[in-house]
Enzyme design. Structure first.
Site, PDB file in Angstrom:
ATOM      1  N   HIS A  79     -18.869  74.360 112.263  1.00 60.48           N
ATOM      2  CA  HIS A  79     -18.987  73.055 112.923  1.00 60.48           C
ATOM      3  C   HIS A  79     -20.443  72.569 112.930  1.00 60.48           C
ATOM      4  O   HIS A  79     -20.962  72.131 113.969  1.00 60.48           O
ATOM      5  CB  HIS A  79     -18.453  73.155 114.354  1.00 60.48           C
ATOM      6  CG  HIS A  79     -17.880  71.884 114.887  1.00 60.48           C
ATOM      7  ND1 HIS A  79     -18.623  70.735 115.026  1.00 60.48           N
ATOM      8  CD2 HIS A  79     -16.631  71.579 115.325  1.00 60.48           C
ATOM      9  CE1 HIS A  79     -17.858  69.783 115.537  1.00 60.48           C
ATOM     10  NE2 HIS A  79     -16.638  70.268 115.725  1.00 60.48           N
ATOM     11  N   SER A  80     -21.095  72.593 111.770  1.00 64.18           N
ATOM     12  CA  SER A  80     -22.454  72.064 111.684  1.00 64.18           C
ATOM     13  C   SER A  80     -22.447  70.541 111.647  1.00 64.18           C
ATOM     14  O   SER A  80     -21.573  69.926 111.042  1.00 64.18           O
ATOM     15  CB  SER A  80     -23.156  72.607 110.433  1.00 64.18           C
ATOM     16  OG  SER A  80     -23.452  73.974 110.583  1.00 64.18           O
ATOM     17  N   TYR A  81     -23.458  69.961 112.291  1.00 62.21           N
ATOM     18  CA  TYR A  81     -23.639  68.512 112.334  1.00 62.21           C
ATOM     19  C   TYR A  81     -24.786  68.150 111.399  1.00 62.21           C
ATOM     20  O   TYR A  81     -25.953  68.451 111.677  1.00 62.21           O
ATOM     21  CB  TYR A  81     -23.996  68.064 113.750  1.00 62.21           C
ATOM     22  CG  TYR A  81     -22.870  68.126 114.756  1.00 62.21           C
ATOM     23  CD1 TYR A  81     -22.276  66.965 115.231  1.00 62.21           C
ATOM     24  CD2 TYR A  81     -22.425  69.344 115.266  1.00 62.21           C
ATOM     25  CE1 TYR A  81     -21.249  67.008 116.179  1.00 62.21           C
ATOM     26  CE2 TYR A  81     -21.414  69.401 116.215  1.00 62.21           C
ATOM     27  CZ  TYR A  81     -20.829  68.227 116.666  1.00 62.21           C
ATOM     28  OH  TYR A  81     -19.828  68.277 117.605  1.00 62.21           O
ATOM     29  N   ASP A 104     -12.612  61.078 112.944  1.00 61.75           N
ATOM     30  CA  ASP A 104     -12.352  62.423 113.486  1.00 61.75           C
ATOM     31  C   ASP A 104     -10.998  62.852 112.925  1.00 61.75           C
ATOM     32  O   ASP A 104     -10.079  63.180 113.672  1.00 61.75           O
ATOM     33  CB  ASP A 104     -12.348  62.401 115.013  1.00 61.75           C
ATOM     34  CG  ASP A 104     -12.311  63.808 115.613  1.00 61.75           C
ATOM     35  OD1 ASP A 104     -12.480  64.787 114.853  1.00 61.75           O
ATOM     36  OD2 ASP A 104     -12.105  63.933 116.834  1.00 61.75           O
ATOM     37  N   GLU A 113     -15.680  69.807 108.495  1.00 56.82           N
ATOM     38  CA  GLU A 113     -14.990  71.007 108.962  1.00 56.82           C
ATOM     39  C   GLU A 113     -13.871  71.348 107.973  1.00 56.82           C
ATOM     40  O   GLU A 113     -12.717  70.953 108.148  1.00 56.82           O
ATOM     41  CB  GLU A 113     -14.435  70.772 110.366  1.00 56.82           C
ATOM     42  CG  GLU A 113     -15.487  70.343 111.382  1.00 56.82           C
ATOM     43  CD  GLU A 113     -14.879  69.788 112.652  1.00 56.82           C
ATOM     44  OE1 GLU A 113     -14.017  70.482 113.247  1.00 56.82           O
ATOM     45  OE2 GLU A 113     -15.234  68.663 113.047  1.00 56.82           O
TER      46      GLU A 113
END
Length: 325
Positions: free
Chosen positions: A161-163, A233, A287
């Site tokens: 879950h890297s942004y 999302d 993701e």
């Protein structure tokens, strides 16, 4: 209280900081087109903030990424009640899942392997599971390899879950980034962000088959965009068995290509980051995973896959970085 440790992987192209808590990616540093070093993922300066980490910054997510409706997992005729931690549903594996636990770390060639055990009925999930996640640097590539074994039938759906903010400045929003995804279908979500319908992307604002600025998406109106707090999302279904997408920031000149053997990618445009002190839409997550909620659509060949004592979980995602003019 267990100590949060930082591990560093580094070569001539990339420097990656990892944590034993949540097997988290804390930083990814590389040079932009002008030779300036940029960190292109969001993170906390205060390492202790990762103990809470409500937005799962950089963490490995499991046992299941995304939401499961009513927290009910059906397996081979048996219903399992999972921990409910999001509007009566299970999100990202439930409370205090593997994203918020300490992992064992071991050096491997060009990388680091994190491992963790999750016991039978952990947050309601059946079977004993051992998970290994390896981070490996190969020149300008960061490879994440997922491997898990179990002693009984169960379901896993892991992701990172890297942004990403390819400008290297978290004060910049992502509207100028140019995104391209090899995907003809999106999975629509309901008001609780549960996937429930397959959407053909022809003539749709979510369509990124041809590269376009995210600004074009954010300027347009769509019910699905509104449901997601005016962003993305949503799961995208890859057209090929090896899924591919790319994103680039013209100012920094940094381009990131993503490759995976997962059938889908949930793209999240940081629609709620303002709640934890970052800017809304200041980053984008990729993701890579199966569609959450064990979604099925036989028309586009989307099904959940299960593992047991004779079948291992093996997935990978590769991030490839380069500079463009």
């Amino acid at each position: 209280m267990e100590e949060i440790k930082i591990y560093i992987l580094e070569n001539e192209f990339l420097k990656v900081e990892l944590l034993n808590l949540g097997a988290i990616i804390k930083k990814i540093e590389l040079k932009d087109k002008n030779g300036n070093i940029k960190n292109i993922v969001l993170g906390y300066e205060d390492i202790e903030k990762y103990r809470e980490n409500p937005a799962y910054l950089g963490a490995i997510i499991g046992r299941t990424a995304g939401r499961i409706k009513d927290g009910i997992l059906k397996l081979d005729g048996t219903e399992y009640q999972l921990d409910k931690n999001n509007n009566g549903n299970t999100l990202h594996g439930g409370k205090n899942s593997i994203s918020h636990r300490f992992w064992n770390a071991k050096k491997i060639e060009n990388g680091l392997c994190f491992s963790i055990k999750s016991s039978n009925l952990d947050n309601g999930y059946p079977a004993n599971v051992e998970i290994k996640v390896s981070y490996i640097l190969n020149d300008n590539e960061l490879l994440i390899k997922y491997f898990a074994t179990t002693d009984n039938l169960t379901y896993l759906n892991l992701t990172n879950h890297s942004y990403f903010n390819l400008s290297g400045n978290p004060d910049n929003i992502i509207y100028e980034d140019i995104l391209k995804i090899d995907s003809d279908y999106l999975i629509g979500i309901n008001e609780n962000s549960i996937p429930y319908e397959t959407i053909n992307l022809d003539n749709n604002i979510f369509n990124f088959r041809e590269a376009k600025k995210l600004e074009e998406f954010f300027k347009a109106d769509d019910k699905q965009k509104t449901i997601a707090n005016n962003g993305i999302d949503h799961p995208y279904i890859f057209n090929e068995k090896i899924g591919k997408l790319e994103i680039k920031n013209i100012k920094s000149g940094i381009k990131m290509s993503v490759e995976t053997n997962n059938p889908a990618v949930v793209i999240y445009t940081a629609n709620y980051l303002q709640d934890i002190g970052f800017k809304k839409h200041s980053a984008i997550c990729f993701e890579t995973q199966e569609v959450p909620n064990l979604y099925r659509d036989k028309n586009i060949n989307v099904y959940p896959t299960f593992i047991d004592e004779n079948t291992n979980y093996e997935k990978y995602t590769k991030f490839i970085f380069e500079n463009i003019n």
